[in-house]
Design a protein around this motif. Structure first.
Motif, short mmCIF file in Angstrom:
data_model
loop_
_atom_site.label_atom_id
_atom_site.label_comp_id
_atom_site.label_asym_id
_atom_site.label_seq_id
_atom_site.Cartn_x
_atom_site.Cartn_y
_atom_site.Cartn_z
N GLY A 1 0.80 -1.21 0.00
CA GLY A 1 0.00 0.00 0.00
C GLY A 1 0.84 1.27 0.00
O GLY A 1 0.39 2.32 -0.48
N ALA A 2 2.06 1.17 0.54
CA ALA A 2 2.97 2.32 0.57
C ALA A 2 3.80 2.45 -0.70
O ALA A 2 4.62 3.35 -0.81
CB ALA A 2 3.89 2.22 1.78
N GLY A 3 3.61 1.53 -1.64
CA GLY A 3 4.31 1.63 -2.92
C GLY A 3 5.54 0.76 -3.05
O GLY A 3 6.31 0.92 -4.00
N ALA A 4 5.76 -0.17 -2.11
CA ALA A 4 6.91 -1.06 -2.20
C ALA A 4 6.64 -2.21 -3.16
O ALA A 4 5.49 -2.60 -3.40
CB ALA A 4 7.25 -1.62 -0.82
N VAL A 5 7.72 -2.77 -3.70
CA VAL A 5 7.66 -3.99 -4.50
C VAL A 5 8.13 -5.12 -3.59
O VAL A 5 9.31 -5.21 -3.26
CB VAL A 5 8.55 -3.88 -5.75
N VAL A 6 7.20 -5.97 -3.17
CA VAL A 6 7.47 -6.93 -2.10
C VAL A 6 7.63 -8.34 -2.66
O VAL A 6 6.79 -8.81 -3.44
CB VAL A 6 6.33 -6.92 -1.06
N THR A 7 8.69 -9.01 -2.23
CA THR A 7 8.85 -10.44 -2.45
C THR A 7 8.72 -11.12 -1.09
O THR A 7 9.44 -10.77 -0.15
CB THR A 7 10.21 -10.78 -3.07
N ALA A 8 7.79 -12.06 -0.97
CA ALA A 8 7.51 -12.73 0.29
C ALA A 8 7.93 -14.19 0.19
O ALA A 8 7.62 -14.87 -0.79
CB ALA A 8 6.03 -12.63 0.63
N VAL A 9 8.61 -14.68 1.23
CA VAL A 9 9.06 -16.07 1.27
C VAL A 9 8.15 -16.86 2.20
O VAL A 9 7.99 -16.51 3.39
CB VAL A 9 10.51 -16.16 1.78
N THR A 10 7.53 -17.91 1.67
CA THR A 10 6.69 -18.80 2.47
C THR A 10 7.11 -20.24 2.22
O THR A 10 7.70 -20.56 1.18
CB THR A 10 5.20 -18.65 2.13
N ALA A 11 6.78 -21.11 3.16
CA ALA A 11 7.21 -22.50 3.05
C ALA A 11 6.48 -23.25 1.94
O ALA A 11 7.05 -24.13 1.30
CB ALA A 11 7.00 -23.21 4.38
N THR A 12 5.21 -22.92 1.71
CA THR A 12 4.41 -23.65 0.74
C THR A 12 3.57 -22.68 -0.09
O THR A 12 3.30 -21.55 0.34
CB THR A 12 3.45 -24.64 1.44
N PRO A 13 3.10 -23.12 -1.27
CA PRO A 13 2.23 -22.27 -2.07
C PRO A 13 0.95 -21.88 -1.35
O PRO A 13 0.49 -20.74 -1.47
CB PRO A 13 1.94 -23.14 -3.30
N VAL A 14 0.35 -22.82 -0.60
CA VAL A 14 -0.90 -22.52 0.10
C VAL A 14 -0.71 -21.37 1.08
O VAL A 14 -1.54 -20.47 1.19
CB VAL A 14 -1.43 -23.77 0.82
N ARG A 15 0.42 -21.37 1.79
CA ARG A 15 0.67 -20.33 2.78
C ARG A 15 0.95 -18.99 2.12
O ARG A 15 0.91 -17.94 2.78
CB ARG A 15 1.82 -20.74 3.69
N GLY A 16 1.22 -19.00 0.83
CA GLY A 16 1.50 -17.75 0.13
C GLY A 16 0.34 -17.19 -0.66
O GLY A 16 0.45 -16.09 -1.23
N GLU A 17 -0.78 -17.90 -0.70
CA GLU A 17 -1.90 -17.47 -1.55
C GLU A 17 -2.41 -16.08 -1.19
O GLU A 17 -2.62 -15.23 -2.07
CB GLU A 17 -3.03 -18.49 -1.46
N ARG A 18 -2.64 -15.84 0.08
CA ARG A 18 -3.17 -14.54 0.50
C ARG A 18 -2.15 -13.43 0.27
O ARG A 18 -2.51 -12.31 -0.10
CB ARG A 18 -3.58 -14.61 1.97
N LEU A 19 -0.88 -13.73 0.47
CA LEU A 19 0.17 -12.73 0.24
C LEU A 19 0.22 -12.33 -1.23
O LEU A 19 0.40 -11.15 -1.56
CB LEU A 19 1.52 -13.28 0.70
N ALA A 20 0.06 -13.31 -2.11
CA ALA A 20 0.02 -12.99 -3.53
C ALA A 20 -1.19 -12.12 -3.86
O ALA A 20 -1.10 -11.17 -4.66
CB ALA A 20 -0.01 -14.29 -4.35
N ALA A 21 -2.33 -12.43 -3.23
CA ALA A 21 -3.52 -11.61 -3.45
C ALA A 21 -3.33 -10.18 -2.97
O ALA A 21 -3.94 -9.24 -3.50
CB ALA A 21 -4.72 -12.26 -2.75
N LEU A 22 -2.48 -10.01 -1.96
CA LEU A 22 -2.20 -8.67 -1.44
C LEU A 22 -1.21 -7.90 -2.30
O LEU A 22 -0.96 -6.72 -2.05
CB LEU A 22 -1.67 -8.76 -0.01
N GLY A 23 -0.61 -8.58 -3.28
CA GLY A 23 0.27 -7.88 -4.21
C GLY A 23 1.73 -8.26 -4.13
O GLY A 23 2.56 -7.65 -4.81
#
Length: 309
Positions: A158-180
């Motif tokens: 929301g502040a304009g950053a380009v974020v790469t998030a590390v999660t253990a599994t694809p399922v745990r990353g689904e919501r993070l991907a939806a957040l951008g």
């Protein structure tokens, strides 16, 4: 009599906590007595149960109703719905909370969402303030699928950053991907360089993450979820980015009320959305703590004591 929890030592298969009767807390002059409607345990609190201190009463994240206002006249009146961050004692029917660590809740925010805010939300706010302006900056976030990670991701994007998030599994990353966020499952596969790394796992991940910081960049170390110490090799670092700053971070430091009010306002404005992976009756606290510890819950877990809105 109100209820709280105490560790039960009956072998490795034992549940980590059990109900116990304790005296209702007596508030100090600057504290309000809260009838707890919902509380949210944090994974770090589960580790405290391994060697609990005598008379320790866990619990830092609560939401509920003021049933006794502070004697010194500070804070909300009786009947006010609040979210709070006490030092301890939140896994109970009643909690005494300093008024400087309370925020009033609007009718639009239910107790379950409110209880998910304090520790993770305050950590995210203070972590991002430490990182500075993020507009247009590349950010790497490790251990991203917990409560802090979801708040950091939504606020940073929301502040304009380009974020790469590390999660253990694809399922745990689904919501993070939806957040951008761009989601990867190993630090080694994250494509740098990054202006800022927010590192919370420790162990071998921190040196890997450090190698992906741009020259002159910043790594903020705010956790060690792997529970594995970090080893840094001086000579190995010589081949990596130059002049990188490593900054230790811990969120704690009252008062918390202003940050809680800011989080409540963001939720009310539909700019922040607590990620709650499980809501249960507090009778399921023991099972929930085990699943939280073993990372079987994405985001936050919330327990309801009854009467929650």
């Amino acid at each position: 009599m109100p209820l709280n929890y105490a560790e039960r030592r009956t072998g490795e298969a034992a549940r980590p906590v059990a109900f116990a009767e304790v005296s209702q807390p007596v508030p100090e002059p600057g504290q309000a007595l809260i009838k707890v409607e919902a509380f949210a345990p944090n994974r770090g609190e589960t580790f405290l149960l391994e060697r609990p201190l005598p008379e320790a009463l866990p619990g830092k994240d609560i939401a509920g109703l003021v049933v006794q206002a502070a004697a010194d006249g500070s804070g909300p009146d009786i009947g006010t719905r609040v979210v709070g961050h006490p030092a301890q004692g939140g896994w109970a029917e009643y909690a005494a909370v300093p008024t400087h660590s309370l925020a009033v809740l609007p009718d639009s925010i239910d107790s379950a969402r409110a209880a998910a805010l304090p520790l993770a939300g305050i950590t995210a706010l203070r972590l991002l303030r430490t990182a500075g302006s993020l507009t247009g900056r590349r950010v790497l976030l490790t251990g991203a699928s917990g409560g802090v990670g979801h708040y950091v991701t939504e606020l940073a994007v929301g502040a304009g950053a380009v974020v790469t998030a590390v999660t253990a599994t694809p399922v745990r990353g689904e919501r993070l991907a939806a957040l951008g966020a761009r989601v990867v499952h190993e630090v080694a596969t994250a494509e740098g360089p990054f202006d800022v790394v927010l590192e919370s796992t420790g162990g071998p991940d921190l040196p890997l993450a450090l190698s992906k910081v741009r020259p002159g960049g910043l790594l903020i170390w705010f956790g060690q979820a792997s529970r594995t110490p970090v080893t840094l090799d001086f000579f190995h670092l010589l081949g990596g980015p130059e002049r990188v700053t490593i900054q230790h971070f811990h969120y704690a430091g009252a008062p918390y009320g202003c940050d809680l009010s800011a989080l409540v306002s963001l939720v009310e404005q539909d700019r922040l959305h607590p990620e709650i992976g499980r809501i249960e009756d507090w009778a399921q606290t023991a099972e929930t703590l085990v699943d939280l510890r073993e990372r079987r819950i994405r985001g936050k877990a919330v327990l309801l004591t009854g009467g929650a809105r």
